[in-house]
Enzyme design. Structure first.
Site, short mmCIF file in Angstrom:
data_model
loop_
_atom_site.label_atom_id
_atom_site.label_comp_id
_atom_site.label_asym_id
_atom_site.label_seq_id
_atom_site.Cartn_x
_atom_site.Cartn_y
_atom_site.Cartn_z
N HIS A 1 0.85 -1.19 0.00
CA HIS A 1 0.00 0.00 0.00
C HIS A 1 0.89 1.24 0.00
O HIS A 1 2.11 1.15 0.03
CB HIS A 1 -0.97 0.00 1.18
CG HIS A 1 -0.32 0.00 2.53
ND1 HIS A 1 0.32 -1.09 3.06
CD2 HIS A 1 -0.20 0.99 3.48
CE1 HIS A 1 0.79 -0.81 4.26
NE2 HIS A 1 0.50 0.44 4.54
N ASP B 1 5.80 4.28 5.34
CA ASP B 1 6.63 3.23 5.94
C ASP B 1 6.62 1.95 5.12
O ASP B 1 7.28 0.98 5.48
CB ASP B 1 6.19 2.95 7.38
CG ASP B 1 4.75 2.50 7.49
OD1 ASP B 1 3.93 2.94 6.67
OD2 ASP B 1 4.43 1.71 8.40
N HIS B 2 5.89 1.96 4.00
CA HIS B 2 5.86 0.78 3.12
C HIS B 2 6.27 1.10 1.68
O HIS B 2 6.56 0.17 0.93
CB HIS B 2 4.46 0.17 3.11
CG HIS B 2 4.06 -0.44 4.41
ND1 HIS B 2 4.17 -1.79 4.68
CD2 HIS B 2 3.56 0.14 5.54
CE1 HIS B 2 3.75 -2.02 5.91
NE2 HIS B 2 3.37 -0.88 6.46
N HIS C 1 -7.43 -1.67 5.51
CA HIS C 1 -6.38 -0.73 5.90
C HIS C 1 -6.53 0.62 5.23
O HIS C 1 -6.93 1.59 5.87
CB HIS C 1 -5.00 -1.33 5.64
CG HIS C 1 -3.89 -0.55 6.25
ND1 HIS C 1 -3.82 -0.33 7.61
CD2 HIS C 1 -2.81 0.08 5.70
CE1 HIS C 1 -2.74 0.39 7.87
NE2 HIS C 1 -2.12 0.65 6.73
N ASP D 1 -0.11 -4.48 5.89
CA ASP D 1 -0.99 -3.99 6.95
C ASP D 1 -2.42 -4.33 6.53
O ASP D 1 -2.84 -4.02 5.41
CB ASP D 1 -0.85 -2.49 7.12
CG ASP D 1 0.52 -2.09 7.66
OD1 ASP D 1 1.29 -3.00 8.02
OD2 ASP D 1 0.82 -0.89 7.70
N HIS E 1 -5.55 -1.54 11.76
CA HIS E 1 -4.73 -2.73 11.95
C HIS E 1 -5.52 -3.72 12.79
O HIS E 1 -6.37 -3.34 13.59
CB HIS E 1 -3.42 -2.40 12.68
CG HIS E 1 -2.49 -1.52 11.91
ND1 HIS E 1 -1.55 -1.99 11.05
CD2 HIS E 1 -2.37 -0.16 11.89
CE1 HIS E 1 -0.87 -0.99 10.51
NE2 HIS E 1 -1.36 0.14 11.01
N HIS F 1 6.41 -6.01 11.34
CA HIS F 1 5.65 -4.78 11.57
C HIS F 1 5.08 -4.73 12.99
O HIS F 1 3.87 -4.68 13.19
CB HIS F 1 4.54 -4.64 10.53
CG HIS F 1 4.01 -3.24 10.41
ND1 HIS F 1 3.10 -2.70 11.29
CD2 HIS F 1 4.26 -2.25 9.52
CE1 HIS F 1 2.80 -1.47 10.94
NE2 HIS F 1 3.50 -1.16 9.86
#
Length: 815
Positions: free
Chosen positions: A73, A77-78, A176, A197, A422, A444
């Site tokens: 996604h 942070d991804h 998410h 996530d 989450h 994660h």
């Protein structure tokens, strides 16, 4: 390095290597390897770190080995280090994400370059804890790098499967955020599910995470909240709206730090609905302060088709009065310029970034912090090392982002109501139970929550320990390698002509077996009818009918076993083609049709000379191979074929002038048997000159006597030089001779238990062992015995005896 099990024969190692996001939240990046295929999962940055230190540990792995990079996604942070990977490393693979993720990716990362200290742009509102840091030189990548990476990104639809060089992956809804997906990956029979996530809780616009229909062998899943349990959604919404309502009535202002995209849209939908139901609030403004959110709102308005049923029904309604786009807000306005923003009265501001490191949310926090009437509501997960995490400790002062030497008193109230999409422990455990993997890798999550989740899962599946259903859980740290031995079963598909032959064979066997079954059933039924015609009581007739049924069932079971014996264990010969871990068995002539391979025929030819005549050469070949097929025998040429593979020809005219036989041997190099047979033929031809048998066959007795030597007659020496008979002993083994050899084998096995039937001239025999008697018919090669074990043993011996007694090549049958 964590090793699940020592590699054994027939196993391949699956390797997991965490470059980031292991025992931490942020800079998610994982590498999986199997059968020389390498996949990278996500490429994020750490929101609590700056510059190169925010990147995953890319130097610890050779990125040139990566075949595919899958992005789950668009969150920073991804996905935020993706341009760096694609433009500033030796990565040469292909990148995939969903359509919605790619649509938002461009705007999100463009804003990331401008706003963060990494970008160092003139518009950046920096939060640099190190006053000596050179922010202008800490750029990870530029806008040009971003656009070049954007052009190389490929998209995937939900539920669609892409196959590349033996790697198959399918995207499923993950909840998410808009466009988030989990990837179901298949490599050489191994199935891996990467959740990214994900959220199993229904909200106002997103679909919940899906459970893939196929069970994965390995699950890589998030552990963000560990063993914590979420507050029910409706209770959270009620608590949040009550806090907002009471604060506004007191004249206060509400700050809601959020990620620009994701939970922000969900919160805006909640506020829009609440304002529409409360007239007293409709004169109070709601703002969302994010140019990025404003730009990407068009994406949300476009991709309603991948949202939940409620959104899709609303946007696709045929009635124009009911048709509306929920992201076209009535009570919510956007802030284009914070400098002109007048915040004298009560209001609600939804602002990014969510970690409060810099930007609009940080500036509003510093502006509103001294006033106790104001409130900040933390609605998402707070990462260690960020202002959002520090604020939850309710400090008395906060440090200014623009001036690290200045502190600001903190008097506003702080509330934490997590709307982070989450899973909690119950949702995560339920999902794991549904997909039922044997190996789980946790990512994660901070060390403590992740450790607690691992312990909880091991306790839940403790009853399976030591069994084939044992569940193993791993929680590696960054740069740790997890190695798991995978034992797979290799299965080849039979295609083309070879498959047609096997289908024909199976149909014939099944048809024959069905006929046998029908005959036995009819015999049993006839016997039963004969019994029923006799005067008996109804009770006895019913009993016999039941016995007949049992006999039929018993015979059917035996026949089913016979079918299994017939249809299994048959050897197949063909070309085994391996491509992308798929094995296909084909005949040589089918290669071009089913593969991209081209075929060629290699033919070998050798010329040699021997000092013998054709009849002697033929005799030697027949002694070795039995029957040889004569193709030509005239004044000029003699030619034969051995076992339909080796062609031998002699030019008689040339041989006479050369003083020996000039022989030409040819064969096609299409299998190992042909090459081996050719070697044998050539060896025989070269040995004819020096063979003792040749000397005996061509020698003569002297016409005179030797007085000094006692005259002796040697039978071998009496053999004339005339050609040996056509039907030699080996080539034309008589049936009686073969029966004798088979009988010798049976005699060696059963001794005196073997008896030859009287008057049958050795064509039949019996073997009696205890109460079991086996009748053998040598001519038909059949065995009749009531003991299956004894019958199978005798049939096996006869089968081997036939192979030993028969020549390599048989005579052609004549009609």
């Amino acid at each position: 390095m964590t090793v699940d099990s020592q590699p054994a024969d027939g196993t391949d190692d699956f390797k997991f290597f965490g470059l980031g996001g292991c025992n931490e939240v942020g800079r998610s990046c994982h590498i999986i390897e199997y059968k020389n295929k390498v996949i990278m999962l996500d490429a994020g940055v750490h929101p609590g770190l700056q510059g190169l230190s925010s990147l995953p540990f890319y130097d610890e792995y050779d990125l040139s080995k990566v075949d595919i990079l899958l992005v789950s996604h668009f969150h920073l942070d991804h996905a935020a280090s993706l341009p760096y990977v694609m433009q500033h490393t030796n990565f040469n693979g292909r990148v995939f994400m969903t359509h919605a993720t790619k649509a938002i990716y461009r705007w999100l990362l463009s804003d990331f370059v401008k706003v963060t200290s990494i970008g160092g742009g003139s518009d950046a509102r920096l939060n640099n804890s190190d006053p000596n840091a050179n922010t202008g030189s800490s750029n990870l990548y530029t806008d040009d790098d971003l656009m070049r990476s954007f052009d190389r990104i490929e998209t995937i639809d939900y539920h669609s499967t892409i196959e590349l060089d033996g790697i198959r992956f399918t995207a499923y809804h993950a909840g998410h955020v808009l466009g988030a997906c989990m990837y179901f990956i298949e490599i050489g029979g191994l199935k891996v599910l990467f959740t990214g996530d994900y959220s199993s809780e229904e909200d106002r616009h997103l679909q919940v995470a899906e459970v893939p229909p196929i069970k994965p062998d390995i699950l890589i899943t998030e552990s963000t909240f560990g063993t914590a349990t979420h507050e029910p959604r409706l209770e959270k919404e009620t608590r949040m709206t009550n806090i907002i309502h009471s604060t506004l009535l007191k004249g206060g202002r509400i700050l809601m730090p959020v990620f620009a995209l994701g939970r922000a849209q969900e919160l805006l939908l909640i506020l829009e609905e609440y304002w529409s139901l409360n007239d007293d609030l409709q004169n109070i403004n709601i703002y969302y302060a994010s140019s990025l959110a404003r730009k990407c709102m068009a994406v949300y308005q476009t991709y309603t088709n991948i949202m939940n049923d409620s959104i899709r029904l609303t946007t696709s309604a045929t009635n124009s009065s009911k048709k509306q786009n929920p992201f076209q807000f009535k009570f919510i306005k956007s802030i284009k310029n914070l400098d002109k923003f007048q915040d004298f009265g009560p209001c609600v501001v939804v602002a990014s970034p969510g970690m409060l490191q810099n930007g609009v949310s940080r500036e509003l926090l510093e502006r509103w912090a001294p006033d106790p009437k104001n409130a900040v509501i933390m609605t998402g997960y707070s990462v260690e090392g960020t202002m959002a995490k520090d604020l939850l400790t309710e400090p008395h002062t906060i440090q200014s982002a623009m001036n690290s030497d200045m502190t600001i008193p903190r008097r506003l109230s702080i509330e934490e109501i997590s709307f982070a999409a989450h899973v909690d422990f119950q949702q995560n455990a339920s999902f794991i139970e549904k997909v039922n993997p044997s190996k789980i890798i946790l990512v994660h999550g901070e060390s403590n929550p992740m450790g607690r989740l691992k312990s909880a899962l091991l306790s839940k599946y403790a009853s399976r320990k030591g069994t084939e259903q044992e569940v193993k859980v791993f929680n590696p740290r960054n740069c740790d390698e997890v190695t798991i031995g995978i034992k797979g079963l290799k299965v080849a598909k039979v295609l083309g002509t070879l498959a047609e032959e096997q289908l024909s064979y199976l149909k014939k066997e099944i048809s024959t077996q069905i006929k046998k079954d029908n005959v036995k059933i009819e015999e049993l039924s006839d016997d039963n009818m004969d019994k029923e015609t006799m005067p008996e009581s109804d009770e006895k007739a019913d009993k016999e009918s039941e016995d007949t049924k049992n006999d039929i069932d018993k015979n059917n079971d035996e026949n089913a076993n016979e079918k299994n014996i017939i249809s299994t264990g048959k050897a197949l010969s063909g070309v085994l083609v391996s491509k992308d871990f798929d094995l296909n068995l084909l005949q040589l002539q089918d290669l071009h049709e089913f593969t991209q391979l081209s075929t060629s025929i290699v033919k070998s030819k050798i010329n040699l000379k021997i000092n013998a005549d054709i009849s002697l050469m033929k005799w030697h070949l027949e002694q070795m191979f039995g029957f040889i097929s004569i193709l030509a025998d005239d004044e000029e040429t003699w030619e034969c074929v051995i076992m339909d593979m080796i062609d031998i020809s002699v030019e008689k005219n040339n041989s006479q002038s050369a003083g020996g036989l000039l022989i030409n041997v040819e064969w096609v190099n299409d299998n190992l048997m042909a090459d081996s047979l050719a070697d044998s033929v050539i060896a025989i031809l070269y040995s004819i000159d020096s063979s003792p048998a040749s000397v005996k066959l061509t020698s003569k007795s002297c016409s005179h006597s030797h007085n000094k030597v006692k005259e002796e007659v040697d039978d071998d020496a009496m053999i004339e030089s005339t050609p040996p008979p056509e039907k030699n002993a080996h080539a034309n083994s008589e049936i009686s001779s073969r029966i004798h050899r088979i009988t010798s084998l049976l005699k060696a096995q059963f001794g005196d238990s073997l008896k030859t039937a009287a008057g049958e001239e050795g064509k039949k025999a019996t073997i009696v062992i205890g109460k079991n008697e086996a009748k053998i018919d040598y001519l038909n090669l059949t065995v009749d015995c009531n003991s299956r074990v004894l019958r199978d043993r005798i049939e096996n011996i006869i089968k081997r005896g036939c192979g030993l007694a028969a020549p390599l090549s048989q005579y052609e049958k004549t009609t």
